[in-house]
Design an enzyme around this catalytic site. Structure first.
Site, PDB file in Angstrom:
ATOM      1  CG  ASP A  12      -2.063  -0.930   1.291  1.00  0.00           C
ATOM      2  OD1 ASP A  12      -2.209  -1.558   0.104  1.00  0.00           O
ATOM      3  OD2 ASP A  12      -2.632  -1.301   2.365  1.00  0.00           O
ATOM      4  CG  ASP A 131     -11.683  -4.410  -1.717  1.00  0.00           C
ATOM      5  OD1 ASP A 131     -10.784  -5.149  -1.534  1.00  0.00           O
ATOM      6  OD2 ASP A 131     -11.509  -3.096  -2.006  1.00  0.00           O
TER       7      ASP A 131
END
Length: 254
Positions: A12, A131
């Site tokens: 990330d 997701d």
């Protein structure tokens, strides 16, 4: 010889730094993404995934710089996702050195984006990120979410994945919000359901905690396994995972 399974660390990245947080909140600086990428490549990572969690458009140019710097030093495929909203974004990322580009919420908002990217650059460039959360509100029992799992879209995850594949998605990155961060293993039912949709490669994400967690995900139908925190913390190395997979009878690249 079969096709080797892939082990993929995920970074990330925000404002040019690797960050760690829970569902994109309370992000803490972890270090230089190029250093992480180099370390993972040396450990034998098959690919790398960068997720740009930058909140502001101002920092987007920093992400291109990070991709360029990484691609100049690390010679394994690099997928970059986060904030991709147009074919121009894809062109810039590919021009900076990305091999594949991940799309998520922008494709949910405008599914035609999937077809536009696939038509212009080829399906092999396009990774659809999902997701996914278990939900009684959908026929399959799996719903698509955004914002790190906090916002339900009302879309059935399997229906959305099937539609995106029809539009041209060349790979599915399936992240289980329920399993993410638990370190108790991947959601095997979710992987099996996604595998049954098509021959498009499936990357399993969310839930890795120990070396024994990876082989079941691949047996369930994943072509690749992705993890973040267990690699960043040093709890596991790419080599640890590949050794365990080889011992389980799976073909891995050195």
């Amino acid at each position: 010889m079969g096709v080797a399974v892939r082990v993929i660390p995920c970074l990330d990245v925000a404002a040019g730094r690797v960050v760690k947080g829970v569902n994109f909140q309370n992000l803490r600086d972890q270090g230089d993404p190029v250093e992480f990428a180099r370390r993972y490549a040396e450990q034998g990572a098959d690919e790398l995934t960068f997720l740009d969690v930058t909140a502001t458009v101002d920092d987007r140019s920093t992400t291109y710089d990070v991709v360029r710097a990484t691609a100049g030093q690390v010679f394994i495929p690099l997928t970059v996702g986060g904030g991709v909203r147009s074919t121009e974004d894809v062109a810039r990322l590919l021009g900076s050195g990305a091999d594949k580009v991940g799309v998520n919420s922008a494709a949910i908002a405008r599914p035609g984006l999937v077809a536009e990217i696939a038509d212009r650059f080829g399906a092999q460039v396009l990774v659809l990120s999902l997701d996914v959360k278990r939900s009684a509100s959908t026929d399959s029992g799996f719903a698509v979410t955004t914002h790190g799992g906090r916002t339900e879209t009302g879309l059935d995850a399997l229906e959305w994945a099937a539609r995106a594949i029809e539009l041209g998605a060349g790979e599915l990155l399936v992240n289980s919000i329920d399993a993410d961060g638990t370190k108790e293993g991947f959601d095997l039912e979710l992987i099996r359901e996604m595998r049954a949709l098509s021959a498009v490669p499936v990357i399993a994400s969310g839930g890795a905690g120990k070396t024994a967690d990876f082989a079941p995900a691949l047996r369930a139908g994943a072509d690749a396994v992705l993890a973040a925190s267990v690699f960043h913390s040093g709890e596991l190395t790419i080599g640890d995972v590949k050794t365990a997979l080889a011992a389980a009878g799976m073909e891995v690249r050195p």
